[in-house]
Write an enzyme that holds these catalytic residues in place. Structure first.
Site, PDB file in Angstrom:
ATOM      1  CG  ASP A 138     -69.226  11.429  79.382  1.00  0.00           C
ATOM      2  OD1 ASP A 138     -68.354  11.305  78.511  1.00  0.00           O
ATOM      3  OD2 ASP A 138     -69.244  12.369  80.194  1.00  0.00           O
ATOM      4  CG  ASP A 154     -63.899  11.076  78.637  1.00  0.00           C
ATOM      5  OD1 ASP A 154     -63.603  12.138  78.053  1.00  0.00           O
ATOM      6  OD2 ASP A 154     -65.015  10.863  79.138  1.00  0.00           O
TER       7      ASP A 154
END
Length: 181
Positions: A138, A154
């Site tokens: 991330d 995401d």
């Protein structure tokens, strides 16, 4: 006798329409999935060489920053260090998307196909991370709101769910009734 021929012709026309929709949807689905997974993996590889936890850049000051996080859990870090369960869940969801699009709704609309492709592409992007590293990379951090750090996969899953819901709710009622009968 004439009515039977008309019904048979109408049924044949419907089958041909469904086949054309399947081909159209397979092309749209494949292009979006390949493009989304490539974008996701390229951006993750770019950020994965940075120092974990360090802010790499702040392209929009006060709004967005790039900060590498290696997430061993799911959304908001839930199910941390439960990689096997998250892999299994991803596989089940991806299989369900394929089954739904090509078996349950072979004549799905373009928006529905796009939404499902984004969900699938995002799921595959994070699945690749879990299978190769045991964590998800991330790197997008919102600064104006307290929100978990996330990635391109995401974004695909989130936007895909929204597009899918809108497409399902926007489907003409008569089409839904026809499918039931």
């Amino acid at each position: 006798m004439g009515k039977g021929k008309a019904t048979g012709a109408a049924e044949e026309e419907r089958r041909e329409l469904i086949e054309r929709c399947k081909v159209r949807n397979a092309i749209i689905f494949g292009c979006i999935v390949i493009g989304w997974v490539l974008l996701d993996q390229i951006t993750k590889q770019f950020f994965d060489v940075q120092e974990v936890g360090a802010t790499v850049a702040e392209p929009i000051p006060g709004v967005i920053a790039f900060k590498l996080i290696r997430n061993t859990g799911g959304a908001w870090g839930m199910l941390g260090d439960m990689t096997f369960i998250l892999i299994a869940l991803s596989l089940v969801i991806c299989a369900a998307v394929i089954f739904y699009l090509f078996t349950v709704a072979p004549d799905a609309s373009v928006p529905l196909t796009v939404g499902l492709a984004l969900v699938f592409g995002g799921g595959v992007g994070n699945l690749i991370d879990r299978l190769t590293g045991g964590y998800v990379i991330d790197f997008i951090q919102t600064l104006f709101i307290d929100f978990p750090v996330f990635n391109i996969a995401d974004i695909g899953v989130t936007c895909g769910v929204v597009v899918t819901m809108v497409a399902l709710f926007a489907a003409p009622r008569s089409k839904l009734i026809a499918k039931e009968g």
